[in-house]
Design a protein around this motif. Structure first.
Motif, PDB file in Angstrom:
ATOM      1  N   VAL A  31       0.820  -1.219   0.000  1.00 41.90           N
ATOM      2  CA  VAL A  31       0.000   0.000   0.000  1.00 41.90           C
ATOM      3  C   VAL A  31       0.852   1.267   0.000  1.00 41.90           C
ATOM      4  CG1 VAL A  31      -1.760   1.299   1.272  1.00 41.90           C
ATOM      5  CG2 VAL A  31      -1.932  -1.175   1.091  1.00 41.90           C
ATOM      6  N   GLN A  32       1.956   1.242   0.753  1.00 45.51           N
ATOM      7  CA  GLN A  32       2.752   2.474   0.835  1.00 45.51           C
ATOM      8  C   GLN A  32       4.191   2.310   0.373  1.00 45.51           C
ATOM      9  OE1 GLN A  32       2.164   5.515   3.531  1.00 45.51           O
ATOM     10  NE2 GLN A  32       0.612   4.426   4.689  1.00 45.51           N
ATOM     11  N   GLY A  33       4.766   1.133   0.588  1.00 47.46           N
ATOM     12  CA  GLY A  33       6.166   0.939   0.211  1.00 47.46           C
ATOM     13  C   GLY A  33       6.377   1.131  -1.288  1.00 47.46           C
ATOM     14  N   LEU A  34       5.562   0.435  -2.079  1.00 45.55           N
ATOM     15  CA  LEU A  34       5.713   0.535  -3.534  1.00 45.55           C
ATOM     16  C   LEU A  34       5.499   1.967  -4.036  1.00 45.55           C
ATOM     17  CD1 LEU A  34       4.119  -2.761  -4.932  1.00 45.55           C
ATOM     18  CD2 LEU A  34       6.501  -2.035  -5.074  1.00 45.55           C
ATOM     19  N   PRO A  35       4.398   2.635  -3.621  1.00 46.18           N
ATOM     20  CA  PRO A  35       4.235   4.028  -4.075  1.00 46.18           C
ATOM     21  C   PRO A  35       5.394   4.927  -3.653  1.00 46.18           C
ATOM     22  CG  PRO A  35       2.172   3.220  -3.183  1.00 46.18           C
ATOM     23  CD  PRO A  35       3.203   2.172  -2.885  1.00 46.18           C
ATOM     24  N   LEU A  36       5.901   4.747  -2.428  1.00 48.34           N
ATOM     25  CA  LEU A  36       7.007   5.592  -1.984  1.00 48.34           C
ATOM     26  C   LEU A  36       8.291   5.268  -2.752  1.00 48.34           C
ATOM     27  CD1 LEU A  36       6.329   5.811   1.858  1.00 48.34           C
ATOM     28  CD2 LEU A  36       6.207   7.670   0.185  1.00 48.34           C
ATOM     29  N   LEU A  37       8.473   3.995  -3.119  1.00 48.73           N
ATOM     30  CA  LEU A  37       9.617   3.643  -3.969  1.00 48.73           C
ATOM     31  C   LEU A  37       9.508   4.355  -5.315  1.00 48.73           C
ATOM     32  CD1 LEU A  37      10.221  -0.185  -3.405  1.00 48.73           C
ATOM     33  CD2 LEU A  37      11.831   1.691  -2.968  1.00 48.73           C
ATOM     34  N   PHE A 242       0.654   8.855  -7.849  1.00 50.93           N
ATOM     35  CA  PHE A 242      -0.031   7.925  -6.949  1.00 50.93           C
ATOM     36  C   PHE A 242       0.386   8.184  -5.505  1.00 50.93           C
ATOM     37  CE2 PHE A 242      -0.954   4.056  -4.763  1.00 50.93           C
ATOM     38  CZ  PHE A 242      -1.951   3.406  -5.457  1.00 50.93           C
ATOM     39  N   SER A 243       1.707   8.283  -5.306  1.00 51.72           N
ATOM     40  CA  SER A 243       2.230   8.470  -3.953  1.00 51.72           C
ATOM     41  C   SER A 243       1.824   9.830  -3.382  1.00 51.72           C
ATOM     42  CB  SER A 243       3.761   8.346  -3.971  1.00 51.72           C
ATOM     43  OG  SER A 243       4.255   8.330  -2.668  1.00 51.72           O
ATOM     44  N   LEU A 244       1.922  10.886  -4.192  1.00 47.37           N
ATOM     45  CA  LEU A 244       1.591  12.227  -3.691  1.00 47.37           C
ATOM     46  C   LEU A 244       0.110  12.343  -3.330  1.00 47.37           C
ATOM     47  CD1 LEU A 244       3.709  14.520  -6.069  1.00 47.37           C
ATOM     48  CD2 LEU A 244       4.232  13.800  -3.726  1.00 47.37           C
ATOM     49  N   VAL A 245      -0.763  11.795  -4.178  1.00 44.96           N
ATOM     50  CA  VAL A 245      -2.204  11.853  -3.889  1.00 44.96           C
ATOM     51  C   VAL A 245      -2.514  11.051  -2.626  1.00 44.96           C
ATOM     52  CG1 VAL A 245      -4.512  11.187  -4.725  1.00 44.96           C
ATOM     53  CG2 VAL A 245      -2.894  12.287  -6.276  1.00 44.96           C
ATOM     54  N   GLN A 246      -1.863   9.902  -2.513  1.00 45.97           N
ATOM     55  CA  GLN A 246      -2.090   9.069  -1.330  1.00 45.97           C
ATOM     56  C   GLN A 246      -1.663   9.799  -0.046  1.00 45.97           C
ATOM     57  OE1 GLN A 246       0.582   5.747  -0.250  1.00 45.97           O
ATOM     58  NE2 GLN A 246      -1.200   4.441  -0.534  1.00 45.97           N
ATOM     59  N   GLN A 247      -0.459  10.372  -0.061  1.00 44.07           N
ATOM     60  CA  GLN A 247       0.023  11.046   1.150  1.00 44.07           C
ATOM     61  C   GLN A 247      -0.811  12.281   1.479  1.00 44.07           C
ATOM     62  OE1 GLN A 247       2.080   9.665   3.208  1.00 44.07           O
ATOM     63  NE2 GLN A 247       2.418   7.964   1.814  1.00 44.07           N
TER      64      GLN A 247
END
Ligand code: ZN
Ligand code: ZN
Length: 338
Positions: A31-37, A242-247
């Motif tokens: 959920v978070q590791g891949l987007p942050l990578l 993806f990561s920015l919208v999620q955070q």
């Protein structure tokens, strides 16, 4: 304004064991590791090669589209039903919100309605402040609400599995004999579980998430006529976005229940935060929102910028939105803190 879709009789969730180590780690990575990578790779690419106009366009464009899907679609339409709109716009909002990869419209809406029914009290699935005192505990609470809440709130995982089990006939979940937390979460949204149009599109959630990654890649590839352009489109419009919208979305749980002003009287820790309001297209006026969750707008002052509210006003002007709900001036005045 009352929130008719939420029952004040909702009981708090029952205690349940947290996820075990390996499963917890796997979910956290997915959920978070891949987007942050992906975000880290984007930063590395930026340092090494800089960023091109097309990269910026795909990043900003996809950010705005998917954040609109989350705030205007999942939040103001599906979770709170603050306005009505056409079948086509409903479908578009569901697809755009799903592309953000924060769970299906049903899962997102159920968890969010539960949040409003138990804000910062026992049962809230992502309160940063509940039961926490002192600076260190508040910092831990903040980080938990930003990054880990869905792992340590087993209700979220169980509710997701519950919806999957009832995938073919979700409405049956409303009459399930059990009285566990999954059933209680499902009972917050009888309107959604009976919405056949929503259910049909919602069943293809994975496809929409994939579309959110493929679409910027295709645009990047076609615009440059190269595989490299497609790859950069995937990185900037897909992974980094993806990561920015999620955070930014998760920061509504952490930041806007911790940092900001409280001009409206509520029984929770919700705050107005102008930076978050810009990043989330209006959700950052969170104190306003918790005071009047049924309102289509979160801008109660002329200087409060609410991009999603503006979109609803434009849709209403075009005849594409109706039954737009907002609090009366008297209701606003009564809740204003002096
Ligand atoms: Zn909140
Ligand atoms: Zn809400």
């Amino acid at each position: 304004m009352a929130e008719p879709l939420l029952s004040s009789a909702l009981s708090p969730p029952s205690e349940a064991p947290a996820l075990s180590g390996p499963r917890r780690a796997l979910l956290l990575f997915m959920v978070q590791g891949l987007p942050l990578l992906g975000l880290g790779y984007g930063v590395w690419l930026f340092v090494r090669e800089g960023i091109r106009a097309l990269d910026v366009g795909l990043l900003v464009g996809m950010y705005l589209l998917t954040m609109t899907g989350i705030e205007l679609g999942f939040h103001r339409y599906y979770a709170h039903r603050t306005f009505e709109t056409t079948r086509l716009i409903r479908a578009l909002l569901l697809i755009l919100g799903s592309m953000a990869g924060q769970g299906s419209a049903l899962l997102w809406s159920g968890v969010h309605r539960w949040h409003h029914a138990h804000t910062d009290v026992p049962g809230d699935l992502h309160s940063p402040t509940l039961g926490r005192h002192g600076v260190w505990q508040r910092v831990r609470g903040f980080l938990w609400a930003q990054f880990l809440w869905y792992l340590d709130s087993p209700a979220v995982v169980k509710f997701s599995r519950f919806l999957e089990r009832h995938r073919s006939a979700p409405e049956a979940a409303l009459s399930a004999p059990e009285d566990n937390q999954e059933c209680r979460l499902a009972r917050t949204m009888p309107d959604l579980l009976r919405d056949q149009g929503l259910l049909r599109l919602n069943q293809r959630y994975g496809l929409w998430v994939l579309l959110g990654l493929v679409l910027p890649a295709v645009v990047g590839g076609l615009a440059t006529g190269s595989w490299e352009g497609a790859w950069r489109g995937l990185v900037w419009g897909g992974f980094v976005r993806f990561s920015l919208v999620q955070q930014a979305s998760f920061a509504i749980n952490s930041v806007t229940h911790t940092l900001g002003t409280r001009p409206v009287s509520t029984r929770d820790d919700s705050r107005n935060n102008a930076v978050m309001a810009v990043l989330t297209l209006g959700a950052g006026w969170h104190n306003n929102h918790h005071a009047f969750p049924g309102s289509a707008f979160t801008d109660f002052r002329w200087w409060q910028v609410d991009a999603s509210g503006l979109m609803i006003r434009v849709l209403a002007r075009l005849g594409l939105a109706w039954d737009v709900r907002k609090p009366s001036p008297e209701a606003l005045a009564m809740r204003a803190r002096t």
